[in-house]
Design a protein around this motif. Structure first.
Motif, PDB file in Angstrom:
ATOM      1  N   ARG A  45       0.934  -1.209   0.127  1.00  0.00           N
ATOM      2  CA  ARG A  45       0.024  -0.061   0.086  1.00  0.00           C
ATOM      3  C   ARG A  45       0.723   1.182   0.071  1.00  0.00           C
ATOM      4  NH1 ARG A  45      -5.127  -0.785  -2.017  1.00  0.00           N
ATOM      5  NH2 ARG A  45      -5.889  -2.513  -0.785  1.00  0.00           N
ATOM      6  N   ALA A  93      -7.988  -0.534   8.664  1.00  0.00           N
ATOM      7  CA  ALA A  93      -9.446  -0.509   9.279  1.00  0.00           C
ATOM      8  C   ALA A  93     -10.492  -1.383   8.862  1.00  0.00           C
ATOM      9  CB  ALA A  93      -9.890   0.948   9.211  1.00  0.00           C
ATOM     10  N   ILE A 114      -2.995  16.817  -1.491  1.00  0.00           N
ATOM     11  CA  ILE A 114      -3.009  15.689  -2.394  1.00  0.00           C
ATOM     12  C   ILE A 114      -1.627  15.498  -3.451  1.00  0.00           C
ATOM     13  CG2 ILE A 114      -3.961  14.299  -4.090  1.00  0.00           C
ATOM     14  CD1 ILE A 114      -6.250  14.752  -2.101  1.00  0.00           C
ATOM     15  N   ARG A 148       0.816  13.275  -5.980  1.00  0.00           N
ATOM     16  CA  ARG A 148       1.008  12.299  -7.092  1.00  0.00           C
ATOM     17  C   ARG A 148       2.269  11.832  -7.202  1.00  0.00           C
ATOM     18  NH1 ARG A 148      -1.169  14.556 -12.323  1.00  0.00           N
ATOM     19  NH2 ARG A 148      -3.258  14.020 -11.596  1.00  0.00           N
ATOM     20  N   ARG A 161       0.591   7.062  -8.147  1.00  0.00           N
ATOM     21  CA  ARG A 161      -0.016   6.836  -7.083  1.00  0.00           C
ATOM     22  C   ARG A 161      -0.438   8.156  -6.354  1.00  0.00           C
ATOM     23  NH1 ARG A 161      -1.509   1.922  -8.225  1.00  0.00           N
ATOM     24  NH2 ARG A 161       0.233   0.284  -8.004  1.00  0.00           N
ATOM     25  N   GLU A 162      -1.662   8.320  -6.229  1.00  0.00           N
ATOM     26  CA  GLU A 162      -2.382   9.487  -5.675  1.00  0.00           C
ATOM     27  C   GLU A 162      -2.733   9.249  -4.320  1.00  0.00           C
ATOM     28  OE1 GLU A 162      -3.726  11.389 -10.132  1.00  0.00           O
ATOM     29  OE2 GLU A 162      -5.281  10.670  -8.602  1.00  0.00           O
ATOM     30  N   TYR A 163      -2.546  10.431  -3.466  1.00  0.00           N
ATOM     31  CA  TYR A 163      -3.122  10.213  -2.050  1.00  0.00           C
ATOM     32  C   TYR A 163      -3.084  11.456  -1.183  1.00  0.00           C
ATOM     33  CZ  TYR A 163       2.282  10.477  -1.413  1.00  0.00           C
ATOM     34  OH  TYR A 163       3.575  10.937  -1.598  1.00  0.00           O
ATOM     35  N   VAL A 164      -4.014  11.321  -0.039  1.00  0.00           N
ATOM     36  CA  VAL A 164      -4.034  12.570   0.657  1.00  0.00           C
ATOM     37  C   VAL A 164      -3.077  12.587   1.739  1.00  0.00           C
ATOM     38  CG1 VAL A 164      -5.653  13.170   2.767  1.00  0.00           C
ATOM     39  CG2 VAL A 164      -6.739  12.048   0.675  1.00  0.00           C
ATOM     40  N   PRO A 191      -7.071   4.050   8.293  1.00  0.00           N
ATOM     41  CA  PRO A 191      -8.428   3.899   7.708  1.00  0.00           C
ATOM     42  C   PRO A 191      -8.454   3.827   6.257  1.00  0.00           C
ATOM     43  CG  PRO A 191      -7.779   6.150   8.366  1.00  0.00           C
ATOM     44  CD  PRO A 191      -6.675   5.444   8.805  1.00  0.00           C
ATOM     45  N   ALA A 192      -7.595   4.371   5.539  1.00  0.00           N
ATOM     46  CA  ALA A 192      -7.990   4.407   4.050  1.00  0.00           C
ATOM     47  C   ALA A 192      -6.646   4.070   3.255  1.00  0.00           C
ATOM     48  CB  ALA A 192      -8.517   5.804   3.491  1.00  0.00           C
ATOM     49  N   ILE A 193      -6.118   2.863   3.517  1.00  0.00           N
ATOM     50  CA  ILE A 193      -4.686   2.615   2.863  1.00  0.00           C
ATOM     51  C   ILE A 193      -4.477   2.496   1.586  1.00  0.00           C
ATOM     52  CG2 ILE A 193      -4.583   0.977   4.950  1.00  0.00           C
ATOM     53  CD1 ILE A 193      -4.724  -1.620   3.188  1.00  0.00           C
ATOM     54  N   ALA A 194      -5.597   2.775   0.804  1.00  0.00           N
ATOM     55  CA  ALA A 194      -5.204   2.841  -0.886  1.00  0.00           C
ATOM     56  C   ALA A 194      -4.911   4.219  -1.141  1.00  0.00           C
ATOM     57  CB  ALA A 194      -6.481   2.250  -1.537  1.00  0.00           C
ATOM     58  N   TYR A 195      -5.399   5.183  -0.562  1.00  0.00           N
ATOM     59  CA  TYR A 195      -5.372   6.807  -0.739  1.00  0.00           C
ATOM     60  C   TYR A 195      -5.095   7.681   0.349  1.00  0.00           C
ATOM     61  CZ  TYR A 195     -10.196   6.801  -0.090  1.00  0.00           C
ATOM     62  OH  TYR A 195     -11.636   6.689   0.628  1.00  0.00           O
ATOM     63  N   SER A 196      -4.589   7.243   1.378  1.00  0.00           N
ATOM     64  CA  SER A 196      -4.427   8.267   2.469  1.00  0.00           C
ATOM     65  C   SER A 196      -3.140   7.666   3.426  1.00  0.00           C
ATOM     66  CB  SER A 196      -5.475   8.429   3.524  1.00  0.00           C
ATOM     67  OG  SER A 196      -5.354   9.228   4.506  1.00  0.00           O
ATOM     68  N   THR A 197      -2.302   8.817   3.966  1.00  0.00           N
ATOM     69  CA  THR A 197      -1.223   8.492   4.880  1.00  0.00           C
ATOM     70  C   THR A 197      -1.677   8.395   6.276  1.00  0.00           C
ATOM     71  OG1 THR A 197      -0.606  10.733   5.104  1.00  0.00           O
ATOM     72  CG2 THR A 197       0.190   9.440   3.342  1.00  0.00           C
ATOM     73  N   GLU A 198      -3.004   8.633   6.338  1.00  0.00           N
ATOM     74  CA  GLU A 198      -3.490   8.779   7.807  1.00  0.00           C
ATOM     75  C   GLU A 198      -3.384   7.552   8.631  1.00  0.00           C
ATOM     76  OE1 GLU A 198      -7.765   9.759   8.063  1.00  0.00           O
ATOM     77  OE2 GLU A 198      -7.518  10.041  10.260  1.00  0.00           O
TER      78      GLU A 198
END
Lengths: 202, 202
Positions: free
Chosen positions: A78, A178, B36, B38, B51-54, B126-133
């Motif tokens: 990921r 999650a 965001i 990329r 790969r794009e992500y928050v 929480p959102a492993i495909a598109y966030s580093t959170e």
């Protein structure tokens, strides 16, 4: 402090002191993968602010039970976390696809398995502050193995573990995704008999 | 299908067939709230993709236990879902703030409570495909009530429920927030004695 238990699950609760109203909406990013909108909203005190969020088509996750009691899992890199994560199989809805169609397709494509019986368990929202994403939680059993059909550029490893092993990895911090942790809440309550599922034939 | 159980939790697993390598990185959106990026990456088969992500500073969630056995909860309007959600108290790290400092601050500001004892339970993504959170999961007990100090533009309602009530709402689909469902996995395993916490005095 309000005690909500009197309101019950149906929740006849007045939310006007919490709700926000959309005044306008703009697409502020159309990426290769992410679509972001910024809405101007009216707050409960009538002041204005903006809300920015990922527009997501929705997704499914599958808790697939093998006949020997193990569950089907994946390891996948990921990129945002720069780590290989342990996850239940999951994937995004294609345009016009139902949640059930998506669950059958993703399980077959990512793991090769087809399932004789399916049950919809519930839904989770992964990032409620900044994404419209929902993930429908499906259970599958009566599995028959077959060939993986990964998308071009998709790399993942399929393996299996007992629910007890997976629970240990959740406790130790090896599993931190999650949706998979939420799947584990469902799996453990389903196995203990506390929560029930309505199975249907595929 | 690989069986990972032999590898154990320490995970001496070769991931070179899964890993992606960063080639370049661009900030493609700096919003009022969302940032965001990329990145161009090299895939395991050496082809390139993006790969794009928050980009997220990280957050904390607090499972706060009242002396009567109830837990402290919030109801908050979550604009991306156009719904009031039931959640454990949570909030983002300020710049330079430790996870523990953030947990104490968020509990005090959002609910008014201060706690005598704290325990760090784990972390969720929480959102492993598109966030580093990441969200660090804290437990708190020995609570003393006080005054809420909400940020300007922050509207939320604090209430309490028994773990049994909350579990019922998770099963029925009234609670769908992934961090709260994950907190419930921790809470139920903590209450049953299956998972243990190391408490520290604040």
């Amino acid at each position: 402090m309000t005690n909500l238990s009197d309101a019950g699950v149906s929740g006849a609760v007045d939310d006007s002191h919490l709700a926000e109203k959309k005044l306008s909406s703009d697409e502020i990013l159309v990426g290769n993968f992410l679509q972001i909108r910024r809405d101007t909203v009216s707050l409960p005190d009538c002041r204005h602010t903006t809300r920015e969020y990922v527009v997501h088509p929705g997704a499914v996750m599958i808790v697939a039970l093998l006949d020997d009691g193990q569950v089907v899992l994946e390891r996948q890199y990921r990129y945002p976390l720069h780590a290989v994560m342990i996850e239940f199989p999951a994937g995004k809805l294609d345009a016009g696809e139902s949640s059930f169609e998506c669950a059958r397709r993703e399980l077959r494509e990512e793991t090769g398995y087809t399932a004789r019986e399916w049950a919809k368990a519930g839904v989770l929202h992964p990032a409620i502050a900044y994404s419209t994403e929902f993930i429908d939680i499906w259970f599958a059993r009566g599995l028959t193995p077959g060939e993986q059909q990964l998308d071009s550029g998709e790399f993942l490893e399929v393996f299996s573990a007992t629910p007890e092993e997976l629970m240990k990895w959740c406790a130790s911090g090896w599993v931190t995704d999650a949706k998979t942790l939420t799947g584990m809440l469902w799996l453990s309550n389903m196995l203990s008999g506390a929560w029930t599922l309505e199975w249907q034939t595929a």
